[in-house]
Design a protein around this motif. Structure first.
Motif, PDB file in Angstrom:
ATOM      1  N   PHE A 130       2.536   4.929   6.030  1.00  0.00           N
ATOM      2  CA  PHE A 130       1.371   5.134   5.164  1.00  0.00           C
ATOM      3  C   PHE A 130       0.449   6.189   5.755  1.00  0.00           C
ATOM      4  O   PHE A 130       0.060   7.151   5.072  1.00  0.00           O
ATOM      5  N   TRP A 131       0.093   6.035   7.021  1.00  0.00           N
ATOM      6  CA  TRP A 131      -0.846   6.991   7.625  1.00  0.00           C
ATOM      7  C   TRP A 131      -0.186   8.344   7.872  1.00  0.00           C
ATOM      8  O   TRP A 131      -0.837   9.394   7.750  1.00  0.00           O
TER       9      TRP A 131
ATOM     10  N   GLN B 161      -0.004  14.774   3.569  1.00  0.00           N
ATOM     11  CA  GLN B 161      -0.480  15.234   2.262  1.00  0.00           C
ATOM     12  C   GLN B 161      -1.764  16.053   2.388  1.00  0.00           C
ATOM     13  O   GLN B 161      -1.923  17.102   1.750  1.00  0.00           O
ATOM     14  N   ILE B 162      -2.674  15.587   3.216  1.00  0.00           N
ATOM     15  CA  ILE B 162      -3.920  16.338   3.435  1.00  0.00           C
ATOM     16  C   ILE B 162      -3.618  17.699   4.054  1.00  0.00           C
ATOM     17  O   ILE B 162      -4.206  18.721   3.681  1.00  0.00           O
TER      18      ILE B 162
ATOM     19  N   LYS C 263       0.818  -1.217   0.000  1.00  0.00           N
ATOM     20  CA  LYS C 263       0.000   0.000   0.000  1.00  0.00           C
ATOM     21  C   LYS C 263       0.856   1.273   0.000  1.00  0.00           C
ATOM     22  O   LYS C 263       0.465   2.282  -0.584  1.00  0.00           O
ATOM     23  N   THR C 264       2.040   1.211   0.630  1.00  0.00           N
ATOM     24  CA  THR C 264       2.936   2.374   0.601  1.00  0.00           C
ATOM     25  C   THR C 264       3.507   2.574  -0.793  1.00  0.00           C
ATOM     26  O   THR C 264       3.634   3.708  -1.268  1.00  0.00           O
TER      27      THR C 264
ATOM     28  N   LEU D 225       0.778   4.122  -2.789  1.00  0.00           N
ATOM     29  CA  LEU D 225       0.594   5.528  -2.431  1.00  0.00           C
ATOM     30  C   LEU D 225       1.652   6.400  -3.107  1.00  0.00           C
ATOM     31  O   LEU D 225       1.327   7.440  -3.694  1.00  0.00           O
TER      32      LEU D 225
ATOM     33  N   LEU E  44       0.711   9.241  -5.901  1.00  0.00           N
ATOM     34  CA  LEU E  44       1.043  10.659  -5.737  1.00  0.00           C
ATOM     35  C   LEU E  44       1.850  11.156  -6.933  1.00  0.00           C
ATOM     36  O   LEU E  44       1.641  12.268  -7.428  1.00  0.00           O
TER      37      LEU E  44
ATOM     38  N   THR F 251       5.761  14.182   7.392  1.00  0.00           N
ATOM     39  CA  THR F 251       5.769  12.737   7.121  1.00  0.00           C
ATOM     40  C   THR F 251       6.777  12.020   8.015  1.00  0.00           C
ATOM     41  O   THR F 251       6.473  10.976   8.607  1.00  0.00           O
TER      42      THR F 251
ATOM     43  N   MET G 230      -0.369  10.096   4.520  1.00  0.00           N
ATOM     44  CA  MET G 230      -1.736  10.526   4.219  1.00  0.00           C
ATOM     45  C   MET G 230      -2.075  11.814   4.973  1.00  0.00           C
ATOM     46  O   MET G 230      -2.622  12.775   4.403  1.00  0.00           O
TER      47      MET G 230
ATOM     48  N   THR H  71       5.735  15.178   0.544  1.00  0.00           N
ATOM     49  CA  THR H  71       5.259  13.923   1.119  1.00  0.00           C
ATOM     50  C   THR H  71       6.011  12.730   0.537  1.00  0.00           C
ATOM     51  O   THR H  71       6.447  11.824   1.265  1.00  0.00           O
TER      52      THR H  71
END
Length: 559
Positions: free
Chosen positions: A507-508, A514-515, A114-115, A118, A122, A544, A511, A487
């Protein structure tokens, strides 16, 4: 443009496309298509890396930036040499050791799937948007020169790039960029010489530099600690460092350029070539814009460089007002020219003050015209700096040289766009198709990669159509990159240096970071806060890294 200009323009462009297709004919394996069979020397890598970054936007917007704001924009690149040294020392050996096709393959081996997804996502978002802007930039030139529909011109421009990028892959991109850079630099040096020749009909080159300095155009370094300023030495050395580190170390459009090298040494030398030459090149292009400003002291410029906007006043109640302001502007220009010549003959404080006052008066009239345009149409874009250099080229250069300079801008567009489309296709093929769909190598990899190259080319053209309302294009690209680059860089730095941080934590953290950056950007756009966009890179990266460490302390650690 006349027939000679068109012959020079299309002859140059078509020969580059044909050369790229010819040199990569018969290529039938995925390694050759994505990495050029690891056959590239440091010279090709160096020019390819430089050409990828030096888009058409560089040669349209940067002179306009110099004309409008002076040399301060060069501070944006002060962190670049440091970043390239770090990439050469840390990133390149790891990528070569793992024998990866893309930078994001490394993230799965270090963290988890998942990383990796991501990081790839991006990149695909920000580089896909940027590819659209780099196609749009030269399209506005051709549409204004030949009076073509802008949308149709975007399709034609993007189509040229797609032909040889789909045909030859990474090797076609890299070898054509050598020819493109030769055309680009020859054209820019010739143009600079023409500008100086015009100016020296009135004053010497040293006097022209003196005048530019007094008019606040040569202030290259700003030591102000105010974070609201877009360009200071501090934002360049910090935000610019993070931006360059992320761009050259994690952006596949650059990583793919040096992963095609014969070995680590060739790749490192290619990057050092850029570390030495990039800032002088940007300095020279900005100085060209400053010299255009001095040139227009002695030769009458339009009161507004974007003729399309001015034409909207025709037949409106504001047309007469515009005519009056134009006449007033010509009077102000005449006064400014006289005061500059007086200052050059007798450089004292009184004459300097008169020169500065006359220059300020001419700027005031230009602003009044912009205000009038907004009154006539509140949705109109009044920023005209992207049209300054084009106006000079089309009005004052001899025929033949006009065609060469337009070819320069198109060559730059083709070089950067082809790199972007090529890297977008590689990332989609390796990180999405191979990893999630075919689950490894497939006999269809070559066909799929070419199909994805075509698809990303079409998407880039679509994004270009959406870029019509951008302000200064060189800033638009940097803003898009700065939102995402911090990020991505943070993820890679954690991967390299914080060995205890694992997949869920990074990962979190990424996220949330980035937000946060996206929220900061919108708060800045709507004037809730004021923050120079280069700081997005540092904020995204540091958040990050910090959050990943904190989250890892809370999460259970895998064996």
């Amino acid at each position: 443009m006349n027939t000679l200009d068109l012959i020079v323009l299309f002859g140059t462009l078509l020969s580059i496309v044909a050369y790229g297709v010819y040199k990569t004919r018969g290529q039938n394996n995925i390694e050759g298509y994505l990495l050029g069979n690891n056959s590239l020397g440091w010279g090709t890598i160096g020019l390819s890396v430089m050409a990828t970054q030096a888009s058409a936007i560089t040669f349209i917007s940067t002179p306009g930036q110099g004309y409008e704001s002076g040399m301060g924009f060069v501070q944006n690149y002060f962190g670049l040499p440091i970043a390239l040294i770090i990439v050469s020392a840390v990133f390149i050996p790891i990528f070569y050791k793992l024998k990866v096709y893309t930078a994001y393959e490394f993230l799965e081996s270090r963290f988890d799937l998942k990383t990796r997804m991501l990081g790839a996502l991006l990149f695909l978002i920000q580089r896909g948007l940027a590819a659209g802007i780099t196609i749009y930039a030269p399209a506005i030139i051709l549409s204004s020169i030949l009076d073509w529909d802008l949308t149709m011109t975007i399709f034609i421009t993007g189509g040229l790039v797609i032909v040889y990028t789909v045909s030859g892959g990474t090797k076609a991109v890299s070898i054509t960029q050598k020819q493109q850079m030769a055309v680009i630099m020859a054209g820019m040096f010739i143009t600079f010489g023409v500008i100086v020749a015009y100016i020296t009909d009135y004053v010497s080159f040293s006097s022209a530099l003196d005048v530019a300095g007094k008019l606040d155009k040569l202030n290259t370094v700003d030591f102000d600690f105010n974070v609201e300023k877009r360009y200071t030495i501090w934002s360049g050395l910090t935000g610019g460092l993070f931006l360059a580190l992320s761009y050259f170390g994690t952006d596949q459009s650059q990583v793919q350029r040096y992963l095609g090298g014969k070995n680590i040494t060739e790749s490192r030398m290619g990057l050092m070539f850029n570390a030495i030459l990039k800032i002088p090149m940007q300095f020279f292009i900005l100085l060209t814009g400053v010299m255009v400003y001095v040139f227009f002291i002695f030769y009458t410029p339009p009161v507004h460089f974007k003729d399309v906007s001015v034409q909207k006043l025709n037949g409106t109640p504001y047309e007469q007002q515009y005519q009056e302001l134009s006449a007033k502007y010509e009077n102000q220009l005449s006064e400014r020219k006289n005061q500059v010549l007086q200052y050059v003959q007798e450089p004292n404080e009184l004459n300097e003050a008169k020169m500065l006052a006359a220059d300020e008066a001419s700027k005031t009239v230009r602003q009044e015209v912009k205000d009038l345009l907004v009154k006539a149409d509140p949705t109109i874009e009044t920023k005209d700096s992207d049209y300054v250099f084009l106006t000079f080229i089309l009005t004052y250069l001899p025929h033949g040289l006009i065609g060469l300079l337009i070819a320069v801008i198109f060559s730059a567009a083709m070089s950067s766009s082809s790199s972007e489309i090529n890297s977008l296709s590689s990332t989609t093929t390796v990180d999405i198709y191979r990893r999630l769909i075919s689950k490894g190598e497939s006999k269809h990899d070559m066909l799929i990669s070419k199909g994805l190259t075509l698809l990303w080319g079409i998407l880039a053209i679509s994004f270009a159509i959406l870029a019509k309302n951008s302000e200064n294009l060189i800033e638009a690209v940097n803003i898009v990159g700065s939102i995402f680059y911090g990020t991505i860089l943070g993820i890679f730095l954690v991967a390299f240096f914080l060995k205890k941080v694992q997949g869920n934590a990074i990962f979190w953290a990424a996220m949330i970071a980035q937000i946060t950056v996206i929220v900061f950007h919108f708060l800045t756009v709507y004037d809730v806060i004021t923050l120079g966009y280069l700081w997005y890179n540092a904020i995204g990266c540091l958040l990050t890294i910090l959050l990943s460490g904190l989250i890892q302390l809370v999460l259970p650690r895998k064996a």
